[in-house]
Design an enzyme around this catalytic site. Structure first.
Site, PDB file in Angstrom:
ATOM      1  N   ASP A  15       0.870  -1.175   0.000  1.00 56.45           N
ATOM      2  CA  ASP A  15       0.000   0.000   0.000  1.00 56.45           C
ATOM      3  C   ASP A  15       0.909   1.228   0.000  1.00 56.45           C
ATOM      4  OD1 ASP A  15      -1.596   2.156   0.701  1.00 56.45           O
ATOM      5  OD2 ASP A  15      -2.546   1.148   2.409  1.00 56.45           O
ATOM      6  N   ASN A  29      -6.717  12.471 -11.057  1.00 59.91           N
ATOM      7  CA  ASN A  29      -7.373  12.905 -12.292  1.00 59.91           C
ATOM      8  C   ASN A  29      -7.172  14.412 -12.394  1.00 59.91           C
ATOM      9  OD1 ASN A  29      -9.723  14.320 -11.033  1.00 59.91           O
ATOM     10  ND2 ASN A  29     -10.101  12.241 -10.266  1.00 59.91           N
ATOM     11  N   ASP A  39      -5.830   7.166  -5.509  1.00 58.29           N
ATOM     12  CA  ASP A  39      -6.142   8.581  -5.216  1.00 58.29           C
ATOM     13  C   ASP A  39      -6.987   8.682  -3.946  1.00 58.29           C
ATOM     14  OD1 ASP A  39      -6.388  11.329  -5.552  1.00 58.29           O
ATOM     15  OD2 ASP A  39      -7.679  11.210  -7.330  1.00 58.29           O
ATOM     16  N   GLY A 129      -5.479   1.004 -13.426  1.00 56.62           N
ATOM     17  CA  GLY A 129      -6.724   0.687 -12.718  1.00 56.62           C
ATOM     18  C   GLY A 129      -7.931   1.185 -13.487  1.00 56.62           C
ATOM     19  N   TYR A 131      -8.267   3.699 -15.256  1.00 54.64           N
ATOM     20  CA  TYR A 131      -7.936   4.209 -16.582  1.00 54.64           C
ATOM     21  C   TYR A 131      -7.586   3.109 -17.599  1.00 54.64           C
ATOM     22  CZ  TYR A 131      -8.264   9.144 -15.150  1.00 54.64           C
ATOM     23  OH  TYR A 131      -8.714  10.381 -14.728  1.00 54.64           O
TER      24      TYR A 131
HETATM   25  N1  AR6 Z   1      -1.294   1.539  -3.032  1.00 57.89           N
HETATM   26  C1  AR6 Z   1      -0.743   1.192  -4.221  1.00 57.89           C
HETATM   27  N2  AR6 Z   1      -1.449   0.947  -5.321  1.00 57.89           N
HETATM   28  C2  AR6 Z   1      -2.802   1.056  -5.240  1.00 57.89           C
HETATM   29  C3  AR6 Z   1      -3.470   1.421  -4.052  1.00 57.89           C
HETATM   30  C4  AR6 Z   1      -2.651   1.674  -2.910  1.00 57.89           C
HETATM   31  N3  AR6 Z   1      -3.175   2.020  -1.748  1.00 57.89           N
HETATM   32  N4  AR6 Z   1      -4.802   1.440  -4.303  1.00 57.89           N
HETATM   33  C5  AR6 Z   1      -4.981   1.092  -5.591  1.00 57.89           C
HETATM   34  N5  AR6 Z   1      -3.772   0.845  -6.159  1.00 57.89           N
HETATM   35  P1  AR6 Z   1      -6.189   3.609 -10.085  1.00 57.89           P
HETATM   36  P2  AR6 Z   1      -5.710   5.044 -12.634  1.00 57.89           P
HETATM   37  C6  AR6 Z   1      -3.448   0.439  -7.546  1.00 57.89           C
HETATM   38  O1  AR6 Z   1      -7.541   3.222 -10.534  1.00 57.89           O
HETATM   39  O2  AR6 Z   1      -5.920   3.804 -13.419  1.00 57.89           O
HETATM   40  C7  AR6 Z   1      -9.104   7.459  -9.527  1.00 57.89           C
HETATM   41  O3  AR6 Z   1     -10.470   7.528  -9.267  1.00 57.89           O
HETATM   42  C8  AR6 Z   1      -4.521  -0.202  -8.374  1.00 57.89           C
HETATM   43  O4  AR6 Z   1      -4.670  -1.571  -8.031  1.00 57.89           O
HETATM   44  O5  AR6 Z   1      -6.010   4.084  -8.685  1.00 57.89           O
HETATM   45  O6  AR6 Z   1      -4.562   5.936 -12.989  1.00 57.89           O
HETATM   46  C9  AR6 Z   1      -8.506   8.823  -9.860  1.00 57.89           C
HETATM   47  O7  AR6 Z   1      -9.151   9.858  -9.175  1.00 57.89           O
HETATM   48  C10 AR6 Z   1      -3.941  -0.031  -9.789  1.00 57.89           C
HETATM   49  O8  AR6 Z   1      -3.016  -1.076 -10.077  1.00 57.89           O
HETATM   50  O9  AR6 Z   1      -5.558   4.788 -11.028  1.00 57.89           O
HETATM   51  C11 AR6 Z   1      -8.727   8.909 -11.343  1.00 57.89           C
HETATM   52  O10 AR6 Z   1     -10.037   9.361 -11.632  1.00 57.89           O
HETATM   53  C12 AR6 Z   1      -3.172   1.285  -9.688  1.00 57.89           C
HETATM   54  O11 AR6 Z   1      -3.106   1.599  -8.277  1.00 57.89           O
HETATM   55  C13 AR6 Z   1      -8.562   7.481 -11.807  1.00 57.89           C
HETATM   56  O12 AR6 Z   1      -8.913   6.665 -10.688  1.00 57.89           O
HETATM   57  C14 AR6 Z   1      -3.809   2.455 -10.412  1.00 57.89           C
HETATM   58  O13 AR6 Z   1      -5.221   2.362 -10.332  1.00 57.89           O
HETATM   59  C15 AR6 Z   1      -7.138   7.185 -12.201  1.00 57.89           C
HETATM   60  O14 AR6 Z   1      -7.067   5.867 -12.707  1.00 57.89           O
END
Ligand code: AR6
Length: 177
Positions: A15, A29, A39, A129, A131
């Protein structure tokens, strides 16, 4: 100012909000006002001062939001790091499929880290994630961007902190190749 040595780049499952490095990167975002995924976790763990700082950045510097591929640093509130570097990954669901946009997130975040004086930093799998980018592609682009960055001469450690086993595996493969 040579290429970064491998010990400068690590991958680990975990995490990112628990990281005690100088800076952690947020997959934000363009609103900078929070969201789900990493986020949401970062804003929850940092407390309200993070959102207040983000609102101030919107008011002063980015009234129309932070553009995709760019990065901006804030303090870290209650987090155990000193800075949060917010970057906006390309959203594949919206047709943003240019790998340069994603590489730019890593380049811009490194540049912000150097600008504020951070020497160590953690990245999540930006855009892997919500995106909807394939994790293998994210891993390959991320590792290549960091490895080839001339800014790594000013950074002691970059750690990719991945939330689950599949994403961890993709980053381990990218680092091994
Ligand atoms: N620590 C590390 N990685 C994490 C954690 C954490 N605590 N939580 C989730 N992940 P995403 P994106 C991973 O969706 O695709 C948001 O709503 C997750 O499993 O967080 O860039 C923003 O506000 C995945 O592998 O980011 C934007 O609107 C990775 O982090 C949008 O999502 C990225 O997933 C951005 O989407």
């Amino acid at each position: 100012m040579g290429m970064p040595s491998e010990h400068q780049i690590q991958v680990e499952r975990g995490d990112i909000t628990r990281q005690t490095l100088d800076a952690i990167v947020n997959a934000a975002n363009s609103s900078l006002l929070g969201g789900g995924g990493v986020d949401g976790a970062i804003h929850r763990a940092a407390g309200p001062s993070l959102l207040a700082e983000c609102r101030e950045i919107r008011r002063t510097t980015y009234p129309n939001g932070l553009p995709t591929g760019e990065a901006v640093a804030t303090g870290a509130g209650d987090l155990p790091c000193r800075w949060v570097i917010h970057t906006v990954g390309p959203d594949r669901r919206a047709g943003q499929t240019d790998p340069k946009l994603l590489a730019s997130c890593f380049d811009s975040s490194l540049a912000e880290a150097v600008r504020v004086g951070a020497r160590s930093m953690a990245f999540p799998a930006v855009s892997a994630g919500v995106y909807a980018w394939p994790v293998e592609q994210v891993a390959e682009i991320a590792v290549r961007a960091v490895r080839s960055s001339p800014l790594m001469s000013d950074i002691e450690l970059v750690r990719f902190v991945l939330f689950d086993e599949i994403v961890l595996g993709a980053f381990q493969s990218a680092l091994a190749s």
